[in-house]
Design an enzyme around this catalytic site. Structure first.
Site, PDB file in Angstrom:
ATOM      1  N   TYR A   7      38.704  40.135  30.424  1.00 15.48           N
ATOM      2  CA  TYR A   7      39.004  39.850  29.160  1.00 15.48           C
ATOM      3  C   TYR A   7      40.719  40.796  28.798  1.00 15.48           C
ATOM      4  CZ  TYR A   7      36.848  44.162  29.467  1.00 15.48           C
ATOM      5  OH  TYR A   7      35.577  45.541  29.057  1.00 15.48           O
ATOM      6  N   GLY A   8      41.328  41.599  29.773  1.00 15.15           N
ATOM      7  CA  GLY A   8      41.998  42.083  29.666  1.00 15.15           C
ATOM      8  C   GLY A   8      42.952  41.518  30.172  1.00 15.15           C
ATOM      9  N   LEU A  10      42.612  41.439  33.754  1.00 12.40           N
ATOM     10  CA  LEU A  10      42.800  40.756  34.939  1.00 12.40           C
ATOM     11  C   LEU A  10      42.819  39.131  34.199  1.00 12.40           C
ATOM     12  CD1 LEU A  10      39.284  42.575  36.971  1.00 12.40           C
ATOM     13  CD2 LEU A  10      41.764  42.526  37.155  1.00 12.40           C
ATOM     14  N   GLU A  79      38.279  48.374  38.175  1.00 15.35           N
ATOM     15  CA  GLU A  79      38.230  49.454  37.081  1.00 15.35           C
ATOM     16  C   GLU A  79      37.425  50.642  36.729  1.00 15.35           C
ATOM     17  OE1 GLU A  79      38.359  47.615  34.025  1.00 15.35           O
ATOM     18  OE2 GLU A  79      38.600  45.720  34.904  1.00 15.35           O
TER      19      GLU A  79
END
Length: 134
Positions: A7-8, A10, A79
């Site tokens: 959602y970011g 990536l 992450e």
């Protein structure tokens, strides 16, 4: 292994290619009852987001398919310890799919505010982000 909902940062093919050396298969998906926040460290705002549960919200993103265990490990390392990889149901093409997603740690919830915008990240940060990754 479950597909991975991203959602970011990536979401950006350039970042995935640097990390994995390839672009995995992907499809659009929705994560219900979560919100995509900006992360605040005092007066500073990090360029990347976090999701955290929030009823009646939803996050648009991508479901990455066909990741190997080694590729999952690479993305887990990308992450940091502020995220917890969590199994969640996501909606893809009107069907529920079990996926993994990186969720912000509850004890750091106070750092989350507002909304993170992928378009704004692309305009303001992507170029610099890619230079630091290489």
């Amino acid at each position: 292994m479950h597909p991975l909902f991203v959602y970011g940062t990536l979401l950006f093919p350039e970042i995935l290619h640097i990390l994995l050396g390839r672009l995995p298969g992907s499809s659009a998906a929705t994560l219900p009852d979560y919100h995509r926040f900006s992360i605040h460290d005092g007066a500073n705002v990090r360029p990347y987001p976090a999701v955290f549960p929030q009823p009646a919200s939803e996050v648009q993103g991508l479901l990455l398919h066909g990741l190997s265990p080694a590729e999952h490990a690479v993305l887990d390392a990308y992450e940091d310890e502020d995220y917890i990889k969590t199994a969640v149901p996501v909606l893809r093409d009107d069907q529920w799919v079990e996926a993994s997603v990186y969720v912000w740690r509850a004890d750091k919830r106070g750092q989350l505010r507002g909304v993170w915008d992928p378009e704004q990240f692309m305009r303001q940060h992507l170029g610099t982000y890619l230079k630091h990754m290489k």
